[in-house]
Design an enzyme around this catalytic site. Structure first.
Site, mmCIF file in Angstrom:
data_model
loop_
_atom_site.group_PDB
_atom_site.id
_atom_site.type_symbol
_atom_site.label_atom_id
_atom_site.label_comp_id
_atom_site.label_asym_id
_atom_site.label_seq_id
_atom_site.Cartn_x
_atom_site.Cartn_y
_atom_site.Cartn_z
ATOM 1 N N ASP A 129 -37.957 -18.614 -5.175
ATOM 2 C CA ASP A 129 -38.394 -19.788 -5.914
ATOM 3 C C ASP A 129 -37.617 -19.809 -7.224
ATOM 4 O OD1 ASP A 129 -39.716 -21.749 -7.284
ATOM 5 O OD2 ASP A 129 -41.726 -20.932 -6.989
ATOM 6 N N ASP A 133 -45.193 -21.252 2.289
ATOM 7 C CA ASP A 133 -45.536 -20.037 1.553
ATOM 8 C C ASP A 133 -46.788 -20.327 0.744
ATOM 9 O OD1 ASP A 133 -44.928 -19.908 -1.720
ATOM 10 O OD2 ASP A 133 -44.031 -21.617 -0.681
#
Length: 376
Positions: free
Chosen positions: A92, A271
């Protein structure tokens, strides 16, 4: 990175496919356990691979940049060598931390200035800098730098933020395409669709992201407090625009029911911290429904935690014993519950793949969503 679709569901937009990366193949739809600081909390890499059967894990640029820091990661040979995980990793970009650290950051066109949550030191993330950081971390899939807008969010703020995210994306692409990885293998950049819960903004953003022609695309800014119906509506709208032959990653989602509904809308990758965070608080997602293992009703239940999953923790330990560990604040309780919940999430997407392949996904999904939302 390559993506191939092997099967499609005739009654929904669900599809089964496979991603090919430098560190191995990933069968989709897939759930990615979150290893924020280079570790999936309370879980060994061996357990991730052999018991949970994770195919890819997620790391966070913000946290890894601050600690252990890029020097250590580079000396180790990248995050794979540092943490011993030899399968794919996605990072991320830190955009979500920009959102969550609202009290200690300033957003400008150049980038984001923020204070470390560890020691208060000041740092800046720019689109170019975040590309370089993720190159050094060494993830197989890296995310463009974006701003994740809060919910609720007024239209004008959402529009300006989205436009800036698009400008940042151009800078990310230019930097990414003009650099190479540090460790001798290919890395892939995913842009991120934004636009809050406004249909016209989501449409514009999805069209802009699709036009970049990258190997995969992500949907951000959802699962931040909006009603589930809004999340599904935005996801469906965006999936109808993003190219069908590229993987679609819905960031930060979600409950088992959320995942099944969004697979039906055409999402391939997920996720969420929910399975491990909820595990540490005693909430178990099981093949029969949701259990709060701290409740008294489990005090003398000596049946296995979830024998249908077949793993060591699910067949060896009892509900009564796990409840005792939780009430005693024993670390083993958090470990058992975390391994269980992650095993369940990976089991769920594997079941979805099988149902898509056999042509029975939609009816199965309708039954499973009700079952998995039941509190036992």
């Amino acid at each position: 990175m390559q993506f191939t679709i092997s099967n499609k569901d005739k009654n929904s937009n669900a599809r089964a496919g496979e991603l090919t990366t430098a560190h191995g193949n990933i069968k989709t739809p897939i759930f990615m356990p979150v290893g924020t600081a280079g570790s999936v909390k309370a879980v060994h890499q061996r357990e991730l691979k052999d018991d949970i059967q994770a195919q890819i894990i997620l790391g966070n640029t913000y946290h890894l940049y601050l600690r252990p820091g890029l020097d250590i990661l580079q000396k180790a040979g990248g995050l794979h060598k540092f943490n011993g995980w030899d399968k794919p990793i996605l990072t991320d970009s830190g955009g979500y931390q920009v959102y969550s650290l609202s009290g200690t950051r300033k957003i400008k066109e150049e980038g984001v200035t923020f204070k470390s949550h560890i020691d208060g030191s000041k740092h800046i993330f720019s689109p170019e800098g975040v590309m370089d950081i993720q190159r050094k971390i060494g993830a197989d899939i890296i995310m463009a730098f974006d701003e994740c807008t809060p919910y609720p969010c007024d239209y004008e703020y959402a529009r300006k933020s989205m436009d800036m995210t698009h400008r940042w994306l151009d800078r990310c692409i230019a930097q990414f395409d003009s650099t190479e990885g540090n460790y001798g293998y290919e890395q892939t950049l995913f842009p991120i669709v934004q636009g809050s819960t406004y249909k016209d903004l989501r449409k514009r953003s999805a069209e802009e992201i699709a036009s970049k022609g990258r190997s995969g695309n992500a949907i951000g800014g959802l699962s931040v407090g909006e009603p589930a119906e809004d999340m599904y509506e935005m996801t469906e709208l965006v999936c109808d625009i993003l190219p069908e032959d590229k993987p679609r990653y819905l960031m930060g989602v979600g409950t088992p029911a959320n995942i099944l509904e969004c697979i039906a809308l055409g999402v391939d990758m997920f996720d969420c911290v929910m399975p491990t965070r909820n595990a540490r608080n005693g909430m178990l997602f099981t093949t029969e429904g949701i259990i709060n293992i701290r409740n008294k009703k489990w005090e003398d239940d000596f049946s296995a935690i979830d024998p249908a999953l077949g793993t060591y923790v699910d067949t060896f330990y009892t509900k009564a014993y796990l409840r005792h560990l939780m009430h005693s604040k024993e670390i083993l309780g958090a470990q058992i519950a975390s391994i269980h919940n992650l095993t369940f999430y990976l089991w769920l997407v594997e079941q979805a793949r099988e149902q898509i392949t056999s042509g029975t996904f939609y009816d199965w999904k309708q039954k499973m969503v009700k079952k998995l939302m039941t509190r036992l």
